[in-house]
Design an enzyme around this catalytic site. Structure first.
Site, PDB file in Angstrom:
ATOM      1  CB  CYS A   2      -0.801   0.155   1.207  1.00 26.25           C
ATOM      2  SG  CYS A   2      -1.962  -1.657   1.535  1.00 26.25           S
ATOM      3  NE  ARG A  27       4.442   1.575  -1.256  1.00 23.98           N
ATOM      4  CZ  ARG A  27       5.434   0.880  -0.934  1.00 23.98           C
ATOM      5  NH1 ARG A  27       6.385   1.203  -1.810  1.00 23.98           N
ATOM      6  NH2 ARG A  27       5.609   0.220  -0.184  1.00 23.98           N
ATOM      7  CD1 TRP A  75      -2.246  -4.870  -4.851  1.00 21.28           C
ATOM      8  CD2 TRP A  75      -1.776  -6.176  -3.068  1.00 21.28           C
ATOM      9  NE1 TRP A  75      -1.975  -6.110  -5.224  1.00 21.28           N
ATOM     10  CE2 TRP A  75      -1.887  -6.751  -4.227  1.00 21.28           C
ATOM     11  CE3 TRP A  75      -1.488  -6.647  -1.737  1.00 21.28           C
ATOM     12  CZ2 TRP A  75      -1.469  -8.230  -4.160  1.00 21.28           C
ATOM     13  CZ3 TRP A  75      -1.179  -8.043  -1.798  1.00 21.28           C
ATOM     14  CH2 TRP A  75      -1.138  -8.838  -2.968  1.00 21.28           C
ATOM     15  CG  ASN A 101       2.665  -0.722   3.121  1.00 20.02           C
ATOM     16  OD1 ASN A 101       2.392  -1.793   2.327  1.00 20.02           O
ATOM     17  ND2 ASN A 101       3.930  -0.258   2.935  1.00 20.02           N
ATOM     18  N   GLY A 102       1.127  -3.048   5.228  1.00 20.88           N
ATOM     19  CA  GLY A 102       1.913  -4.247   5.791  1.00 20.88           C
ATOM     20  C   GLY A 102       0.752  -5.160   6.280  1.00 20.88           C
ATOM     21  CD  GLU A 488      10.742 -10.016 -17.412  1.00 20.57           C
ATOM     22  OE1 GLU A 488      10.435 -10.901 -16.359  1.00 20.57           O
ATOM     23  OE2 GLU A 488      10.234  -8.758 -17.190  1.00 20.57           O
ATOM     24  CE  LYS A 492       7.194  -7.361 -17.489  1.00 18.87           C
ATOM     25  NZ  LYS A 492       8.182  -7.649 -16.568  1.00 18.87           N
ATOM     26  CD  GLU A 495       4.435  -8.779 -14.571  1.00 19.30           C
ATOM     27  OE1 GLU A 495       4.792  -8.481 -13.275  1.00 19.30           O
ATOM     28  OE2 GLU A 495       4.922  -8.164 -15.495  1.00 19.30           O
ATOM     29  CG  HIS A 511      10.591 -33.290 -22.193  1.00 14.87           C
ATOM     30  ND1 HIS A 511      10.701 -34.778 -22.678  1.00 14.87           N
ATOM     31  CD2 HIS A 511      11.759 -32.672 -22.752  1.00 14.87           C
ATOM     32  CE1 HIS A 511      12.035 -34.847 -22.910  1.00 14.87           C
ATOM     33  NE2 HIS A 511      12.586 -33.587 -23.094  1.00 14.87           N
ATOM     34  CE  LYS A 610       7.981  -0.761 -10.496  1.00 13.19           C
ATOM     35  NZ  LYS A 610       8.099  -1.846 -11.510  1.00 13.19           N
TER      36      LYS A 610
END
Ligand code: G6P
Length: 615
Positions: A2, A27, A75, A101-102, A488, A492, A495, A511, A610
């Site tokens: 947050c 955030r 968040w 935040n936490g 990656e 991307k 996301e 496989h 983020k």
């Protein structure tokens, strides 16, 4: 996860708080709220589900007076994202408001105890438990707010950055942190709070980065006072932040992500500046100079990271093993921290983190430190928690990354890992001079090649994106150094476009994933001309035989693959170990354009944040 902001001073608090929340929205952005003590001394709280812009709309007809306030963009962890669970939260009397935040891990036990004592709760959040606990201590023990906060923080287990506002004490904010970041800004007769310095820098460059278990007492007309949980006063240096506003704004681009993709050539030049010296054929990292013996004597490297930083770590492993001839393992920080890893004093643990705040990576650092390893941090956010917890490290210096999907931080991390491998390989005597000189020159030329690539491939990729926007699944393949690039690229895409995508080492296709391949499943293949080229060529044939469309990343002039693939993106030639720095760019752009074509919120994708400061 947050973002928190606070203000106490001579200005109207509301615009400072709202601007600050916008800077911290990366955030978390599922709900937002603000608490202010107005000119009549009333404590007003406005909060709503949605983004900061929703809060602004909601608050537009409300009383927005007052020169002190706290604000939060969330968040969700405990309780669904709605206006009830949004912060700030009130204490039962309505006198205290808190932002947090936490995570308070023992909130359920504390809540039960408080409910047994008759305290009623309005939300499902752990945060409300903390403010109710503070008020309960204040009233039952007849203490002042600071003492109540200190006592409450002795009781709670978890991670937090908090700020508390008290209607009965309108000239004060009390803030504290443990395992979540918090910065105090110091202006002329005014103070600011932020989860990072970005909400503060347009008013003052003077900041204090709070440490774990610090409590800051901010009072009108007084200097900031910092105490520990036992009320012992602590001295902290005031730091000058070297960040300017232009760095954290969009600069004409429609999205931060596109700006950050395009910034990469300049970012990598900054990252290498003063470190890669082509005139004297040398790569210098101060951490390697300062801790030469410790690093030369290392018997093993262990890289810990999460998400995109973990992908950079996979490239780092190959670089370190190839160039320094020393074993290197790569671990998800979240797994490493919980599995009692065998660590020796001759191990060097490299923690990679853009934000420098990722809870799992920070915990992995602490664990490795306890077990006697030497810790090297590779981070972007200056002064963040991980660089402060490590023995040494190298910043990637790519500037603030705001788009939630990481782009320039990844190439910055790979660049630092390359410089580290080169500097260390030279000290260890495991790289011959010719190879060292060639590689450092090639590395130095990467920003130029990246610039050309961006100019040449952007329109082509935009067109490719339009064709493939409607795919429901994607497979990404690569080998060697390009296997992490495939991972990656897939990350991307998922996301920001919410298309399911998987990255695989190309040879593993047989496989399992090959069973999925049909005309509906586009396959992105990184097929540059290196030692594994012929093998990847066979993979493309196998894919085509199953009627899937292939988007191939090839070296300029590769006519063979051009004839086979449905779409081709050409990459400038470079050394194999530097290919990820170029090959990643088109995949970032492809994910970006597909997400834009699908109308998705590129900079703030759903459910992501983020900076993941909770487990
Ligand atoms: C989150 C972000 C990712 C990032 C990861 C690790 O999941 O959305 O973009 O790669 O955290 O973050 P760090 O700051 O430690 O690199």
């Amino acid at each position: 996860m947050c973002g928190i902001v606070g203000y106490l001073g001579k200005r109207k608090a509301y615009p400072v708080l709202i601007n600050g929340l916008k800077r911290l929205e990366y955030r978390g952005y599922d709900s937002a709220g603000v608490a202010m003590i107005n000119d009549q001394g009333q404590l007003n709280v406005y909060k709503t589900k949605g983004k900061v812009s929703d809060l602004e709309a909601y608050a537009s007809d409300k009383d927005l007076t007052g020169t002190v306030g706290i604000a939060h963009t969330r968040w969700a962890t405990h309780g669904e994202p709605n206006s009830v669970n949004a912060h700030p939260h009130f204490s039962a009397s309505g006198n205290l408001a808190i932002i947090h935040n936490g995570i308070i891990e023992n909130y359920a036990v504390l809540k039960k105890q408080l409910m047994e004592k008759g305290v009623e709760f309005k939300s499902n959040t752990d945060t409300e438990v903390l403010i109710q606990l503070i008020e309960y201590i204040q009233t039952s023990k007849h203490t002042d707010l600071l003492t109540a906060v200190r006592m409450a923080l002795h009781t709670v287990i978890g991670a937090y950055a908090i700020a508390v506002l008290d209607r009965n004490n309108p000239d004060q904010i009390i803030a504290a942190r443990k395992s979540s970041p918090l910065v105090v800004g110091i202006g002329e007769d005014e103070f600011f709070l932020g989860s990072d310095a970005s909400p503060i820098i347009e008013y003052t460059k003077k900041v204090i980065y709070l440490d774990d278990k610090d409590i800051a007492i901010i009072r009108r007309g007084e200097d900031v006072k910092i105490v520990d949980f036992y009320n012992e006063e602590l001295k902290h240096d005031v730091t000058e932040v070297a960040l300017d506003l232009a760095q954290i704004e969009k600069g004409g681009y429609p999205h931060f992500m596109l700006k950050e993709i395009n910034e990469q050539p300049d970012c990598l030049m900054d990252c290498m500046s003063g470190r890669v010296n082509v005139d004297v054929n040398n790569v210098v990292l101060s951490a390697v100079i300062d801790h030469r013996q410790r690093l030369v004597d290392a018997r093993r490297f262990i890289i810990v990271a999460c998400g995109t930083s973990w992908h950079a770590g996979l490239i780092g492993k190959q670089l370190i093993e190839d160039i320094c001839h020393v074993p290197c393992e790569v671990e998800y920080a979240s797994e490493f921290r919980y599995r009692n890893p065998v660590i020796n004093s001759t191990d060097v643990v490299i923690a990679i983190s853009q934000s420098g705040e990722t809870a799992d990576t920070l915990a992995a650092v602490e664990l490795a430190k306890q077990k006697g390893a030497f810790i090297y941090g590779i981070c972007n956010a200056i002064g963040s928690s991980i660089p402060r917890a490590t023995h040494t490290g190298s910043y990637i210096h790519v500037g603030p990354e705001i788009g939630v999907a990481s782009t320039k931080a990844f190439t910055g991390q790979v660049t630092v890992l390359t410089m580290l491998a080169l500097a260390l390989g030279k000290e260890r005597g495991t790289i011959d001079q010719q190879k060292y000189v060639n590689l450092l020159h090639e590395l130095h030329d990467i920003p130029e090649k990246m610039k050309t690539l961006l100019q040449q491939c952007t329109d082509n990729i935009h067109e490719i994106a339009k064709i493939f926007t409607y795919a429901r699944n994607f497979l990404y393949l690569g080998r060697g150094y390009n296997y992490p690039v495939a991972l990656e690229g897939a990350l991307k895409l998922k996301e920001i476009s919410y298309i399911h995508a998987e990255g695989y080492p190309a040879a593993e296709m047989k496989h399992g994933p090959i069973a999925l391949i049909d005309e509906e499943m586009p396959v992105v293949v990184v097929a540059t001309k290196n030692v594994l080229y012929e093998k990847v060529l066979s993979n493309i044939q196998e894919i085509k035989a199953r009627h899937a469309r292939v988007i191939a990343l090839v070296n300029e002039g590769d006519e063979t693959i051009k004839r086979m693939a449905d779409a081709v993106i050409e990459l400038p030639q470079t050394q194999e170990c530097l290919e990820p720095l170029l090959a990643t760019i088109p995949l970032q752009l492809m994910a970006y354009f597909i997400a834009v074509c699908k109308g998705k919120d590129v900079d703030q994708p759903r459910n992501l944040a983020k900076s993941v400061t909770v487990e």
